[in-house]
Design a protein around this motif. Structure first.
Motif, mmCIF file in Angstrom:
data_model
loop_
_atom_site.group_PDB
_atom_site.id
_atom_site.type_symbol
_atom_site.label_atom_id
_atom_site.label_comp_id
_atom_site.label_asym_id
_atom_site.label_seq_id
_atom_site.Cartn_x
_atom_site.Cartn_y
_atom_site.Cartn_z
ATOM 1 N N GLY A 131 -33.743 -77.795 -9.575
ATOM 2 C CA GLY A 131 -32.465 -78.493 -9.450
ATOM 3 C C GLY A 131 -31.418 -77.980 -10.409
ATOM 4 N N LYS A 132 -31.850 -77.716 -11.646
ATOM 5 C CA LYS A 132 -30.901 -77.240 -12.678
ATOM 6 C C LYS A 132 -30.354 -75.856 -12.345
ATOM 7 N N HIS A 133 -31.182 -75.031 -11.714
ATOM 8 C CA HIS A 133 -30.782 -73.634 -11.483
ATOM 9 C C HIS A 133 -30.299 -73.364 -10.058
ATOM 10 N N LEU A 134 -30.293 -74.387 -9.200
ATOM 11 C CA LEU A 134 -29.967 -74.179 -7.792
ATOM 12 C C LEU A 134 -28.580 -73.575 -7.594
ATOM 13 N N ASP A 135 -27.633 -73.990 -8.396
ATOM 14 C CA ASP A 135 -26.263 -73.494 -8.236
ATOM 15 C C ASP A 135 -25.903 -72.397 -9.239
ATOM 16 N N ASP A 136 -26.921 -71.824 -9.891
ATOM 17 C CA ASP A 136 -26.667 -70.713 -10.820
ATOM 18 C C ASP A 136 -26.057 -69.529 -10.076
ATOM 19 N N ARG A 137 -25.060 -68.939 -10.653
ATOM 20 C CA ARG A 137 -24.481 -67.727 -10.079
ATOM 21 C C ARG A 137 -24.238 -66.731 -11.210
ATOM 22 N N ALA A 138 -24.685 -65.508 -11.010
ATOM 23 C CA ALA A 138 -24.496 -64.475 -12.031
ATOM 24 C C ALA A 138 -23.023 -64.074 -12.082
#
Length: 411
Positions: free
Chosen positions: A92-99
């Motif tokens: 959940g914490k990393h689902l919207d991570d974008r480099a």
């Protein structure tokens, strides 16, 4: 998938294990459409997946964790995608991570020339691959990436290919034997107890005589599948009882081999159990994100991605050279991709050249140089459609990769 879409069957449960492997972001969009069509026909579609683009189209998400290996095995969330975002789980914490694109890229130290490459669908390709930097070779599935690198780079002096094929070795092989870790551990046990190192190998003198050090007894049932049962003599510990009386730091050899790589790294770090050679190898195993693996578990239990990273760990100590990685993000959780990028940076900064065949936008954004093949797949591919920095690729948006990368980084 196409075959099943054309079938008259309904109320069927389909299970897909990481269907996004080997797929460009452009292809993932099409894959999602096919999955939806299978569902809309009246079927149940189960997908085991890490890619956020595929997770976000789900009707229902089951998230396992909270960690990996012995730290996992529990359902930490079940519900909608929106609920997952606010669940506080690692996914959940990393689902919207974008480099993000790097502010500056490394300068190459030389070039590796490819001339007239014509393997499979390659159309007489000429390209210069920069050395001393992180190079990502990308393009839609079937565009000729692997043909270019495997056919024209792998096999040259100083080039090491790290792929996901099965590691050669019997079911007796484990991370400790494969990486050379067992040797310093055996010597440390032998020195501490005044006996010979061969006793601390389950493939040598210390092996349990009943199961010959396998830990299990295999029964051949003729035409039926064989059955493996835990050895009653050693209770699966693989060693003779007399060998298990020898200890190092309060642990016998079977207890040490049951440690995770991360725990073993701490165990061999200092004090009476300090073994620098073992500590160095264990540091490399944890560096590649495999700290959760127990050092004595059979290699046959490892996934393709785990095998690839274990191979990579064995090459981290090599001097110089070129390392070719084929889709290292396969099987990686969103949180692990960040760790992989840090590892790739450390490898390049140590003086090596890294060539990655990859579709993951985070890896593309992190590259110093991108070689994009296409424009399509099969006969429509086999040409270099872009070579340059990720920033130039995003600015140009001239290829499918450029368009998807620009969307990913929010450009």
């Amino acid at each position: 998938m196409i075959r099943h879409l054309g079938s008259a069957l309904t109320d069927v449960t389909y299970v897909f294990d990481e269907p996004s492997i080997g797929l460009h972001p452009h292809d993932v969009v099409r894959m999602n459409d096919l999955l939806r069509q299978l569902r809309d026909k009246g079927n149940t579609v189960l997908v085991v997946e890490h890619k956020p683009e595929m997770i976000t189209v789900a009707d229902h998400v089951v998230d396992l964790g909270p960690g990996a290996g012995s730290a996992g095995g529990q359902i930490v969330y079940e519900g909608t995608v929106d609920g997952l975002r606010t669940s506080g789980t690692l996914t959940g914490k990393h689902l919207d991570d974008r480099a993000t694109l790097k502010a500056s890229v490394r300068a190459p130290s030389g070039t590796l020339e490819i001339r007239g490459a014509s393997t499979h669908n390659l159309q007489d390709v000429d390209v210069d691959v920069p050395l001393g930097v992180l190079v990502v070779v990308t393009g839609v599935a079937g565009s000729g990436k692997s043909s270019l690198i495997t056919g024209s780079v792998v096999g040259r002096d100083g080039v090491v290919q790290v792929d996901q094929t099965a590691i050669r070795g019997s079911r007796r092989s484990n991370p400790a034997t494969y990486t050379g870790l067992l040797e310093p551990i055996r010597k440390a046990f032998a020195k501490a107890n005044g006996v010979k190192p061969a006793l601390f190998s389950a493939n040598s003198e210390g092996a349990c005589p009943t199961c010959n050090g396998a830990g299990v007894v295999y029964t051949d049932l003729g035409m039926m599948a064989g059955v493996a049962t835990v050895c009653e003599e050693c209770e699966g510990k693989r060693f003779q009882a007399s060998v298990l009386e020898y200890e190092l730091g309060g642990k016998d050899i079977s207890e040490v081999l049951a440690l995770s790589a991360a725990d073993a790294e701490g165990f061999f770090a200092a004090g009476e159990t300090r073994v620098p050679a073992a500590h160095t190898i264990l540091g490399r195993i944890t560096d590649v994100g495999l700290g959760y693996l127990t050092i004595g578990q059979p290699l046959t239990t490892l996934s393709g991605g785990e095998r690839q990273r274990l191979r990579l760990a064995t090459h981290l100590g090599d001097k110089g050279g070129v390392i070719v990685l084929d889709e290292p993000t396969t099987g990686l959780h969103l949180a692990d991709v960040e760790q992989l990028l840090g590892l790739l940076d450390r490898i390049v900064d140590s003086g090596k050249s890294v060539i990655v065949i990859e579709h993951h936008q985070a890896v593309m954004a992190h590259a110093d140089w991108i070689i994009d093949l296409g424009p399509g797949a099969g006969h429509d591919g086999g040409r270099v459609v872009f070579e340059g920095t990720p920033a130039d690729l995003v600015a140009a948006r001239s290829t499918l990769t450029g368009q998807h990368l620009a969307d990913y980084v929010g450009a």
